[in-house]
Every structure is written in structure tokens, then in C-alpha cells.
Design a protein around this motif. Sequence first.
Motif, PDB file in Angstrom:
ATOM      1  N   LEU A 112      -2.720   0.905  -4.194  1.00  0.00           N
ATOM      2  CA  LEU A 112      -2.193  -0.440  -4.025  1.00  0.00           C
ATOM      3  C   LEU A 112      -1.363  -0.832  -5.239  1.00  0.00           C
ATOM      4  O   LEU A 112      -1.809  -0.711  -6.378  1.00  0.00           O
ATOM      5  CB  LEU A 112      -3.339  -1.436  -3.846  1.00  0.00           C
ATOM      6  CG  LEU A 112      -2.949  -2.898  -3.627  1.00  0.00           C
ATOM      7  CD1 LEU A 112      -2.299  -3.070  -2.257  1.00  0.00           C
ATOM      8  CD2 LEU A 112      -4.159  -3.808  -3.752  1.00  0.00           C
TER       9      LEU A 112
ATOM     10  N   TYR B  25      -2.512  -8.683   4.570  1.00  0.00           N
ATOM     11  CA  TYR B  25      -3.428  -7.653   5.037  1.00  0.00           C
ATOM     12  C   TYR B  25      -3.467  -7.568   6.557  1.00  0.00           C
ATOM     13  O   TYR B  25      -4.173  -6.728   7.116  1.00  0.00           O
ATOM     14  CB  TYR B  25      -4.840  -7.886   4.474  1.00  0.00           C
ATOM     15  CG  TYR B  25      -5.315  -9.315   4.507  1.00  0.00           C
ATOM     16  CD1 TYR B  25      -5.716  -9.914   5.688  1.00  0.00           C
ATOM     17  CD2 TYR B  25      -5.374 -10.068   3.341  1.00  0.00           C
ATOM     18  CE1 TYR B  25      -6.155 -11.216   5.724  1.00  0.00           C
ATOM     19  CE2 TYR B  25      -5.812 -11.375   3.361  1.00  0.00           C
ATOM     20  CZ  TYR B  25      -6.201 -11.952   4.552  1.00  0.00           C
ATOM     21  OH  TYR B  25      -6.626 -13.252   4.585  1.00  0.00           O
TER      22      TYR B  25
ATOM     23  N   PRO C 144      -9.605 -11.937  -0.807  1.00  0.00           N
ATOM     24  CA  PRO C 144      -9.065 -11.028  -1.818  1.00  0.00           C
ATOM     25  C   PRO C 144      -9.438 -11.435  -3.237  1.00  0.00           C
ATOM     26  O   PRO C 144      -9.802 -12.581  -3.500  1.00  0.00           O
ATOM     27  CB  PRO C 144      -7.544 -11.139  -1.607  1.00  0.00           C
ATOM     28  CG  PRO C 144      -7.345 -12.486  -1.016  1.00  0.00           C
ATOM     29  CD  PRO C 144      -8.552 -12.745  -0.166  1.00  0.00           C
TER      30      PRO C 144
ATOM     31  N   GLN D 279       0.840  -1.191   0.000  1.00  0.00           N
ATOM     32  CA  GLN D 279       0.000   0.000   0.000  1.00  0.00           C
ATOM     33  C   GLN D 279       0.875   1.241   0.000  1.00  0.00           C
ATOM     34  O   GLN D 279       1.779   1.372   0.826  1.00  0.00           O
ATOM     35  CB  GLN D 279      -0.920   0.007   1.229  1.00  0.00           C
ATOM     36  CG  GLN D 279      -2.009   1.059   1.181  1.00  0.00           C
ATOM     37  CD  GLN D 279      -3.086   0.738   0.164  1.00  0.00           C
ATOM     38  OE1 GLN D 279      -3.403  -0.423  -0.047  1.00  0.00           O
ATOM     39  NE2 GLN D 279      -3.637   1.764  -0.463  1.00  0.00           N
TER      40      GLN D 279
ATOM     41  N   GLY E 180      -3.630 -15.046   1.357  1.00  0.00           N
ATOM     42  CA  GLY E 180      -3.823 -13.926   2.263  1.00  0.00           C
ATOM     43  C   GLY E 180      -3.400 -14.293   3.673  1.00  0.00           C
ATOM     44  O   GLY E 180      -3.636 -15.414   4.139  1.00  0.00           O
TER      45      GLY E 180
ATOM     46  N   ASN F 146      -0.480 -11.694  -0.046  1.00  0.00           N
ATOM     47  CA  ASN F 146      -1.135 -10.471   0.433  1.00  0.00           C
ATOM     48  C   ASN F 146      -1.176 -10.471   1.958  1.00  0.00           C
ATOM     49  O   ASN F 146      -1.915 -11.233   2.573  1.00  0.00           O
ATOM     50  CB  ASN F 146      -2.561 -10.379  -0.128  1.00  0.00           C
ATOM     51  CG  ASN F 146      -3.219  -9.051   0.177  1.00  0.00           C
ATOM     52  OD1 ASN F 146      -2.637  -8.181   0.821  1.00  0.00           O
ATOM     53  ND2 ASN F 146      -4.441  -8.883  -0.296  1.00  0.00           N
TER      54      ASN F 146
ATOM     55  N   SER G 230      -9.698 -12.091   5.094  1.00  0.00           N
ATOM     56  CA  SER G 230     -10.193 -11.405   3.918  1.00  0.00           C
ATOM     57  C   SER G 230     -10.418 -12.423   2.810  1.00  0.00           C
ATOM     58  O   SER G 230      -9.901 -13.544   2.869  1.00  0.00           O
ATOM     59  CB  SER G 230      -9.191 -10.342   3.447  1.00  0.00           C
ATOM     60  OG  SER G 230      -9.594  -9.745   2.237  1.00  0.00           O
TER      61      SER G 230
ATOM     62  N   PHE H 287      -2.931  -4.218   8.382  1.00  0.00           N
ATOM     63  CA  PHE H 287      -4.023  -3.278   8.604  1.00  0.00           C
ATOM     64  C   PHE H 287      -4.833  -3.623   9.850  1.00  0.00           C
ATOM     65  O   PHE H 287      -5.859  -2.998  10.108  1.00  0.00           O
ATOM     66  CB  PHE H 287      -4.943  -3.253   7.377  1.00  0.00           C
ATOM     67  CG  PHE H 287      -4.249  -2.870   6.105  1.00  0.00           C
ATOM     68  CD1 PHE H 287      -3.684  -1.615   5.959  1.00  0.00           C
ATOM     69  CD2 PHE H 287      -4.138  -3.773   5.059  1.00  0.00           C
ATOM     70  CE1 PHE H 287      -3.033  -1.258   4.795  1.00  0.00           C
ATOM     71  CE2 PHE H 287      -3.491  -3.424   3.885  1.00  0.00           C
ATOM     72  CZ  PHE H 287      -2.929  -2.168   3.760  1.00  0.00           C
TER      73      PHE H 287
END
Length: 471
Positions: free
Chosen positions: A345, A392, A402, A340, A413, A390, A400, A395
Motif C-alpha cells: 500500500l 476501499y 481505517p 494498492q 473512507g 481511501n 472500514s 475491494f
Amino acid sequence: MAQVLEFKLPDLGEGLTEAEIVRWLVEVGDVVAIDQPVVEVETAKAMVEVPCPYGGVVTARFGEEGTELPVGAPLLTVAVGAPERSSGSGEDSGSDPESSGGSGNVLVGYGTGAPAARRRRIRPDRLDRAVTEAPVSDAPVVEAPVAEAPVVKVLVADASVSEGPVPVVSPLVRRLARQNDIDLRRLAGSGPDGLILRADVDRAIRTAEETATATARAAQAPVQAQVPAAPNGVAAAVDAERIPLRGVRGAVADKLSRSRTEIPDATCWVDADATELMAVRAAMNAATGPSAGPKVSVLALLARICTAALARFPELNSTVDTQAREIVRLSGVHLGFAAQTERGLVVPVVRDAHTRNAESIGAEIARLTELARTGKLSPAQLTGGTFTLNNYGVFGVDGSTPIINHPEAAMLGVGRIMPKPWVYQGELAVRQVVQLSLTFDHRVCDGGTAGGFLRYVADCVEQPAVLLRTL
């Protein structure tokens, strides 16, 4: 005598058809050397500097900052062989050998390697004379007629009355101001020597929004019931903001839409006890002596686990040729990882990840992440991935589903690693738990293959010895 040559926006490669002018690096009247960068543009892939294949005097620029130009559109014109000295009372004789020719058509980032010359300015009267005297008919790519000389005068005059470039901390700040119609010349920068920072632009945007909202409410209050409905079912909102889908954000939108349209994806997930993996990482980074290397990140370890899993389940390192109705299984792993940035992205790619160890993968991830942060990733560093990781969890979220990075076939993920109650060796304990999810193209494999891949990854996370055994 001078020839006026037109330089057009070159083919930027990777199927790119347009670019947005972010910042001009030269002005009308500047002397440029062959292959000197003249403009900074933003494509759907990256921010790049475009070198000019001609050496001479810039006579015109086409497009303001923020303008989108298609490939092949004129960027600027250069008077090749024009007089260069702007002082003295006599006539200038000769010209710089470096400014008497060109390197031909160029691609971004490539040129002839001619030595760069310092920026110099030509007096407007001499620039006008150089353009007027140019034998336009002798130049093979000339498209700037003599009649356009008065335009050059106007541009030079405009440049002379301006107060020079506005001191802005970065092109991103300049673009933010442009998107929100903020006049940078009216801002007082809070940085060193009046440098305009992003906080200054954000403050100006908030002030403008507050003023616009207050004005709109006052104007709309008596006649609110008479506001017509917006077209296409979009609610009429006085202070609604419209953001163009272009550049990196537009490219991401197109790719994600295509992924959702073409790929019948499915997702499976599993919770894994990452306590042992975290302990192994701590031990690796605490090692001393000649064999001790740089620190290894959790993402690097997970990337190395992915390459080992793909060696066992190569179906997920593939793509689908829809026209030929074939699954194309790829031999090498080019591992993408989601990053990010302020521009949105991006997914840099670690080339030949299957040949690297965790330390090498980690070093490349760190290098590419820094380039992404500064907006210096090249198009080649953002394309060609075969599998995406990924993370994530950065965050602060656990899970997730994705969207697959088209045209790849799968994405792993990783959620946040956090202490949770867990049954360990028959007893309830607090362990470091992570949720892993795999989104895969159901055309390339069935649930058994996807589940086997994800289970192997989870086993390596829970018992790193599993990975060591298969290396």
C-alpha cells in the motif's frame, strides 16, 4: 595513472537511513560516466536509481542484490583516469575527459547533467593494472588500498564464468525469487525469448513448498510430540514463512504502529444516496464539443468534495505537534489517496488539491497511480500529505475503520457504490448507495466538527448542486 575513488550510498532525503539493493546496473570492469545510474535501490518510500558522481572504471561492488545498506556505506569503487580501450596491442594513452573527474556528492535523481557514455568493458589484466598503479595517497576520498587488487580479479573471473544476467520481466519478480530462495538460473522462462515471468516464479515457489511440506510431514510424523515450543509463545510450525518487515511494508508498519500509539482516533460514518452524483458524472463524461474535457472519475469528484469540505472545516486539515503541545492548522490541502500495488500500500499525494478542479485532480490521480503501478514514485510524491482519501470500495467492501495516515488528522473512507433499497421522496426505491466513514484525531476537534464535515460530504454526494452552490 588512476585514482581509486569510493562512492558511498548517499543521503536519500526524507529521513531515510537505509536502502535495499534491488538491481546492479553496472558490473566490475564497466566504464561509467559522471552521474550515470549504477544501482537501483528500494527505500521505505520508493524504488530509485542512484547516480555515481565519478567517471571511470568500476573496480569493485559492495553488496549483492537483496542486501540492505545504511546511508554512508560503500557502494562501489571507481578507478578515475584508468585506461579505457580493451583492444589493440599498444599501450592506451589518455582517458575520456568525461571520466576524469566527479560531480561531488549527489542526491538521488540529481546530478551535473554530464552527457552519458556508452557502457564499455576493460580487460581484467588492464583493470588489475589500473588499480595496482593508482596513486591511492593522492585521492582525497580513497579508501580502497592497493592490496585489494586480487579481489577485483576474483570478481572479474566470477563475472566471466557466469552466463550473463538472467532474463527477468521486472525487478519485482527478481525480488520475489530472492525472498523465496528460488534460483532463477534453474528456471525456464515461459515469456518471449525465455523471459522469466512472475507466473514462472510462483510455480517454482509452489513446487518448493509442496516438496518441503511433504518432506517435513514424513520426517515429523514419528516424533511430532517431541517438537519443542517456539520462543515468545510463537507456535512451532515446520512450514511457517517469515517475511522481513522492511522496505515499503516495513515503513507502512512503522507508520501505522505510530499512528495507533500516538493518535486517539474515532470514527463516524453515514450511508449516502449517490444516485445523483453518478448521474452528474455520466452527464459530464457524455458532454461533447469544445468545452468537453477528459473523463472524470468518481474518485476525482469525491476528492473535489473533500477539498470543499476542508475549506469549511479546516480543523481536519491539521497536525499535532506533540512536543510543543500545539495543533498546527495547515493552509494548503495536499490530498493523499491510497493505492494498492504489488509492493504494498502506498499513498501518493496530489499537491495543492485545494487549487484544482475535479478534472485537474483526476488527471493527477491517474498520473500518480500509473507511477505507483510501475514502482516509479519518488519519495517526494509519497510524503507531505495533509488529508487522505481511501477508496476501499474497489475491494468490494462496504465499510472500514481505517488507521489515520500519521501525522495527518483525518481520513475519509469510501465503500463500494451499489444498488440498495432506499426511501426516496417518501417511497421505497432502488438507489445507488455508498457508505462514507471519517476517522479523525480527537485531539484536533470534537464529534460535532467531524460530524459536520462528514454530513457536508454526504450532502454533496446526494445533491451535487450543494457543491456547485459553494464553489
